[in-house]
Design an enzyme around this catalytic site. Structure first.
Site, mmCIF file in Angstrom:
data_model
loop_
_atom_site.group_PDB
_atom_site.id
_atom_site.type_symbol
_atom_site.label_atom_id
_atom_site.label_comp_id
_atom_site.label_asym_id
_atom_site.label_seq_id
_atom_site.Cartn_x
_atom_site.Cartn_y
_atom_site.Cartn_z
ATOM 1 N N ASP A 164 0.851 -1.202 0.000
ATOM 2 C CA ASP A 164 0.000 0.000 0.000
ATOM 3 C C ASP A 164 0.881 1.244 0.000
ATOM 4 O O ASP A 164 1.732 1.400 0.873
ATOM 5 C CB ASP A 164 -0.892 -0.035 1.252
ATOM 6 C CG ASP A 164 -2.017 0.985 1.203
ATOM 7 O OD1 ASP A 164 -2.001 1.846 0.311
ATOM 8 O OD2 ASP A 164 -2.897 0.919 2.078
ATOM 9 N N HIS A 235 -10.002 -0.966 -7.265
ATOM 10 C CA HIS A 235 -9.705 0.143 -6.345
ATOM 11 C C HIS A 235 -8.750 1.135 -7.018
ATOM 12 O O HIS A 235 -8.951 2.355 -6.962
ATOM 13 C CB HIS A 235 -9.083 -0.431 -5.063
ATOM 14 C CG HIS A 235 -8.708 0.610 -4.057
ATOM 15 N ND1 HIS A 235 -9.631 1.348 -3.366
ATOM 16 C CD2 HIS A 235 -7.484 1.042 -3.620
ATOM 17 C CE1 HIS A 235 -9.014 2.188 -2.554
ATOM 18 N NE2 HIS A 235 -7.710 2.024 -2.686
HETATM 19 C C1 HEM Z 1 -9.728 0.199 3.252
HETATM 20 C C2 HEM Z 1 -8.965 1.228 2.988
HETATM 21 C C3 HEM Z 1 -7.952 1.217 1.877
HETATM 22 C C4 HEM Z 1 -7.027 0.266 1.562
HETATM 23 C C5 HEM Z 1 -6.753 -1.050 2.273
HETATM 24 C C6 HEM Z 1 -6.323 0.740 0.395
HETATM 25 C C7 HEM Z 1 -5.314 0.049 -0.269
HETATM 26 C C8 HEM Z 1 -4.717 0.435 -1.438
HETATM 27 C C9 HEM Z 1 -3.747 -0.340 -2.190
HETATM 28 C C10 HEM Z 1 -3.212 -1.699 -1.777
HETATM 29 C C11 HEM Z 1 -3.393 0.369 -3.291
HETATM 30 C C12 HEM Z 1 -2.416 -0.048 -4.403
HETATM 31 C C13 HEM Z 1 -1.005 0.386 -4.171
HETATM 32 C C14 HEM Z 1 -0.778 1.877 -4.120
HETATM 33 O O1 HEM Z 1 -0.588 2.537 -5.132
HETATM 34 O O2 HEM Z 1 -0.820 2.393 -3.004
HETATM 35 C C15 HEM Z 1 -4.130 1.615 -3.244
HETATM 36 C C16 HEM Z 1 -4.045 2.606 -4.179
HETATM 37 C C17 HEM Z 1 -4.675 3.805 -4.071
HETATM 38 N N1 HEM Z 1 -5.626 4.165 -3.140
HETATM 39 FE FE1 HEM Z 1 -6.271 3.038 -1.607
HETATM 40 N N2 HEM Z 1 -6.814 1.960 0.032
HETATM 41 C C18 HEM Z 1 -7.827 2.281 0.912
HETATM 42 C C19 HEM Z 1 -8.609 3.417 0.892
HETATM 43 C C20 HEM Z 1 -8.458 4.441 0.009
HETATM 44 C C21 HEM Z 1 -9.226 5.663 0.019
HETATM 45 C C22 HEM Z 1 -10.356 5.968 1.001
HETATM 46 C C23 HEM Z 1 -8.742 6.433 -0.998
HETATM 47 C C24 HEM Z 1 -9.166 7.816 -1.462
HETATM 48 C C25 HEM Z 1 -10.094 8.551 -0.935
HETATM 49 C C26 HEM Z 1 -7.668 5.704 -1.643
HETATM 50 C C27 HEM Z 1 -6.923 6.183 -2.681
HETATM 51 C C28 HEM Z 1 -5.987 5.449 -3.383
HETATM 52 C C29 HEM Z 1 -5.236 5.967 -4.510
HETATM 53 C C30 HEM Z 1 -5.296 7.372 -5.092
HETATM 54 C C31 HEM Z 1 -4.416 4.920 -4.962
HETATM 55 C C32 HEM Z 1 -3.423 4.962 -6.138
HETATM 56 C C33 HEM Z 1 -4.129 4.627 -7.425
HETATM 57 C C34 HEM Z 1 -3.146 4.608 -8.583
HETATM 58 O O3 HEM Z 1 -2.825 5.684 -9.086
HETATM 59 O O4 HEM Z 1 -2.686 3.517 -8.958
HETATM 60 N N3 HEM Z 1 -7.529 4.500 -1.004
HETATM 61 N N4 HEM Z 1 -4.934 1.624 -2.119
#
Ligand code: HEM
Length: 324
Positions: A164, A235
């Protein structure tokens, strides 16, 4: 008279861009009101002003005991409390967190919070000590509404098992995504921050195959490689925001796992810093309402948002100017 001159010091943001740490504390408090007694209310606000404007002193006091701990603390101020501060000016986009009733029975709830302390260090004891001193100084002027101790889990994985933080912007892109610029000159160097505490159903998540989990997240689990989305957006796909001019808008995240296995509590504390609040709002709407509508983020079938609050993180200059 001293006629030497200095070049004007550039605006200094708080430690928004601090590197990912091994430990963190997310402390959210409300500032108590003395509704029937405005003198007491003024004293409460004055205490808070003194503590937050001098947060740098406390960080130095604890951080200096081990500089390798890289202790930092960002102070965020909620919209309602900003009004109580009675400042002449207001960050142009500052607003409360608006709940989002979503699809599939999932809601992004809105919960109270006047101040956020986002404490990061390489040592949990430094985070603990700083939190202890902050709360001791604030005394009975505040009520703690949430206190979460986060830890870095193996190779920066969340408790769903995925790495993450990979796509976080760095360097100049970080500043462009997370820090206010000339568009709001009085608050340049500040940042809007949204926090949400999610609780996971790890038993249900664990019943999916690795391929199903990967399709939900949009990356491979073992080696963290980006995948193309299928019919339904992942996601990653839902959180890729491209405006009508083809410009991609990003945010700066520093999510942390937390949990108490004995209580069957497993969570992710989401924290996102942004120059524009609409970017996070847009991400949340795509996650909860879906894109297209109804095709919400399936991460939510295994993750329940139990808090949701917005804050403004002023530059150090603005924070220090709040001294009573
Ligand atoms: C249960 C809560 C969450 C978990 C476990 C989670 C987990 C992850 C994971 C594993 C990734 C892929 C790796 C990375 O680029 O970081 C990711 C990407 C991302 N997440 Fe989350 N996330 C959560 C909540 C959120 C929320 C609430 C937002 C925004 C309001 C968010 C925004 C993003 C964004 C912007 C990316 C990058 C997308 C990209 O450009 O590839 N995440 N998240």
């Amino acid at each position: 008279m001293d006629d030497r001159t200095w070049a004007r010091t550039p605006i200094e943001p708080q430690s928004v861009n601090a590197p990912l740490s091994t430990a963190a504390v997310f402390l959210v408090v409300t500032v108590n009101t003395g509704a029937a007694d405005s003198a007491r209310d003024a004293a409460t606000v004055a205490t808070v002003r003194d503590v937050i404007s001098d947060i740098g002193g406390l960080v130095r006091a604890v951080g200096f005991r081990d500089l390798n701990g890289h202790l930092s603390c960002n102070v965020g101020i909620g919209s309602d409390f900003w009004n109580r501060l009675g400042q002449a000016k207001r960050p142009s986009q500052l607003d409360t967190f608006h709940a989002i009733p979503g699809a599939g029975g999932h809601t992004a709830v809105s919960t109270p919070g006047d101040l956020l302390f986002h404490i990061r260090a390489e040592r949990p004891d430094q985070c603990f000590e700083l939190e202890r001193l902050i709360l001791a100084k604030l005394g009975d002027s505040v009520t703690v509404v949430d206190e979460t101790q986060g830890f870095r889990y193996f190779d920066s994985r969340d408790l769903l098992g995925f790495v993450d933080g990979t796509e976080n912007p760095t360097g100049q892109s970080m500043a462009e995504a997370a820090l206010i610029g000339d568009e709001d000159p009085d608050f340049a160097g500040g940042s809007y921050v949204v926090v949400q505490k999610y609780l996971h159903d790890l038993t249900a998540w664990g019943s999916l195959s690795t391929e199903q989990q990967e399709a939900i997240i949009g990356r491979t689990k073992a080696d963290n490689v980006e995948l193309d989305d299928g019919e339904r957006l992942s996601h990653k796909g839902l959180n890729t925001i491209v405006d009508e001019n083809g410009v991609e808008h990003d945010i700066l995240r520093d999510n942390m796992p937390f949990g108490r296995p004995g209580q069957k509590e497993f969570g992710t504390f989401f924290i996102g810093y942004s120059r524009d609040l609409w970017v996070i709002d847009h991400m949340l709407r795509r996650m909860f309402i879906g894109s297209p509508v109804g095709e919400y983020d399936r991460i939510l079938d295994f993750s329940k948002a139990v808090t949701g609050t917005t804050f403004f993180v002023p530059s150090n200059d603005v924070l220090e100017s709040l001294a009573g």
